[in-house]
Scaffold this active site. Structure first.
Site, short mmCIF file in Angstrom:
data_model
loop_
_atom_site.label_atom_id
_atom_site.label_comp_id
_atom_site.label_asym_id
_atom_site.label_seq_id
_atom_site.Cartn_x
_atom_site.Cartn_y
_atom_site.Cartn_z
N LEU A 168 -48.43 5.18 -47.03
CA LEU A 168 -48.57 4.06 -48.25
C LEU A 168 -49.38 4.78 -49.55
O LEU A 168 -50.10 5.42 -49.12
CB LEU A 168 -49.52 2.69 -47.70
N ASP A 220 -56.79 -12.84 -58.10
CA ASP A 220 -57.64 -13.36 -58.92
C ASP A 220 -58.10 -14.49 -58.42
O ASP A 220 -57.62 -14.91 -57.25
CB ASP A 220 -56.53 -13.96 -60.16
N HIS A 232 -66.63 -11.78 -54.67
CA HIS A 232 -66.05 -10.52 -54.78
C HIS A 232 -66.12 -9.66 -53.48
O HIS A 232 -65.24 -9.03 -52.85
CB HIS A 232 -66.77 -9.52 -55.87
C1 FPP Z 1 -60.76 -11.66 -59.89
O1 FPP Z 1 -61.43 -12.62 -59.50
C2 FPP Z 1 -61.08 -10.46 -59.34
C3 FPP Z 1 -61.70 -9.43 -60.01
C4 FPP Z 1 -61.96 -9.43 -61.38
C5 FPP Z 1 -62.41 -8.29 -59.20
C6 FPP Z 1 -61.62 -7.90 -58.00
C7 FPP Z 1 -62.46 -6.88 -57.31
C8 FPP Z 1 -62.49 -6.75 -55.73
C9 FPP Z 1 -61.60 -7.61 -55.17
C10 FPP Z 1 -63.37 -5.86 -55.23
C11 FPP Z 1 -63.36 -4.32 -55.49
C12 FPP Z 1 -61.94 -4.00 -55.16
C13 FPP Z 1 -61.35 -3.13 -54.28
C14 FPP Z 1 -60.05 -2.31 -54.20
C15 FPP Z 1 -62.16 -2.71 -53.11
P1 FPP Z 1 -62.48 -13.49 -60.66
O2 FPP Z 1 -63.68 -12.85 -60.77
O3 FPP Z 1 -61.55 -13.30 -62.11
O4 FPP Z 1 -62.27 -14.96 -60.29
P2 FPP Z 1 -62.26 -16.38 -61.50
O5 FPP Z 1 -61.11 -16.26 -62.19
O6 FPP Z 1 -62.12 -17.29 -60.49
O7 FPP Z 1 -63.65 -16.35 -62.03
#
Ligand code: FPP
Length: 249
Positions: free
Chosen positions: A138, A27, A44
């Site tokens: 893993l 997050d 991201h």
């Molecule tokens: C949370 O941050 C993150 C996500 C909802 C997306 C996570 C995705 C990735 C890290 C990339 C793809 C995954 C892989 C396995 C390669 P947020 O956008 O909710 O952050 P915020 O709460 O600060 O807005």
């Protein structure tokens, strides 16, 4: 030890307890980007780099199973452009890193609702899973379009279907029956769930499986995840007294 640069020197870790299964709620990508005047997409993108780091640490420290919450069923509420961008990142991650992960003996499993995904994405998922199915290192589990409540509903329907078809008797249903019908069937329950960005909730992640998981919340946003955060989480886990409802003997 990893060559990844950490903010503070990492001491050799001899007495760390290593979770068999580590679940991670990644997050804070958006907040990380916002604090730097960058777009959410940049957040991201930096999040994918942190994914690469945690996979390396999991292999190095001997975690058997690592589950990453990449896209929740609730994330569809985001603007369509952001959803498309996250989908693209996952697809690119899988295609660019597949060979390396395969060479590292990593077995990849994607959990979540596939029916809501387009044909291309489903094809990519089938491909990486079958390519790495024979690996014994893993277990990298990517929760994508995943929601625990939906997972439990699907398991319940599958069990009910078996009962009505006469393949299963009502009296035979126990906790292991539910386990076997979840997306995580065959994997150990998570010992530790780690969430970044200071939020303290599970957000519909592995609800059944986490009944006895230890929870660790850290303030860093996901793109800041490094070995020092990883080790701090393991140290916190190491100190926990896990009794599974019993008493200390
Ligand atoms: C949370 O941050 C993150 C996500 C909802 C997306 C996570 C995705 C990735 C890290 C990339 C793809 C995954 C892989 C396995 C390669 P947020 O956008 O909710 O952050 P915020 O709460 O600060 O807005």
């Amino acid at each position: 030890m990893s060559t990844h640069p950490a903010t503070a020197p990492i001491e050799p870790q001899r007495d760390l307890k290593i979770p068999r299964h580590l679940g991670v709620i990644m997050d804070g990508n958006g907040r990380w980007a916002n604090q730097r005047g960058l777009s959410r997409s940049e957040g991201h993108r930096a999040g994918v780099e942190a994914v690469r780091r945690i996979v390396g640490f999991a292999i190095e420290y001997g975690v058997q199973c690592l589950t990453l919450f990449s896209f929740s069923a609730e994330n569809w509420r985001r603007p369509p452009d952001e959803v498309r961008f996250i989908f693209g990142l996952l697809r690119r991650f899988v295609s660019s890193d597949l060979e390396k992960l395969h060479a590292q003996n990593v077995r990849i499993r994607i959990i979540g609702d596939r029916d809501g995904l387009d044909r291309g994405m489903r094809g990519t998922i089938d491909d990486v899973e079958s390519r790495t199915a024979g690996n014994s290192g893993l277990n990298l589990v990517i929760a994508f379009n995943y929601g625990a409540k939906t997972e439990i509903v699907s398991a319940t329907k599958a069990i009910a279907r078996k009962v009505s078809a006469g393949e299963l008797r009502l009296e035979e249903i126990d906790e292991s029956t539910i386990d076997q019908h979840l997306d995580t069937s065959g994997l150990p329950d998570p010992d530790l769930i780690l969430r970044t960005s200071g939020e303290m909730r599970l957000s519909n992640f592995l609800l059944w499986q986490s009944a006895y998981a230890e929870l660790v919340f850290v303030e860093e946003n996901w793109p800041e995840f490094d070995e020092s955060v990883f080790v701090r989480a393991l140290k916190s886990y190491t100190k926990r007294d896990r009794r599974f409802g019993g008493i200390r003997t």
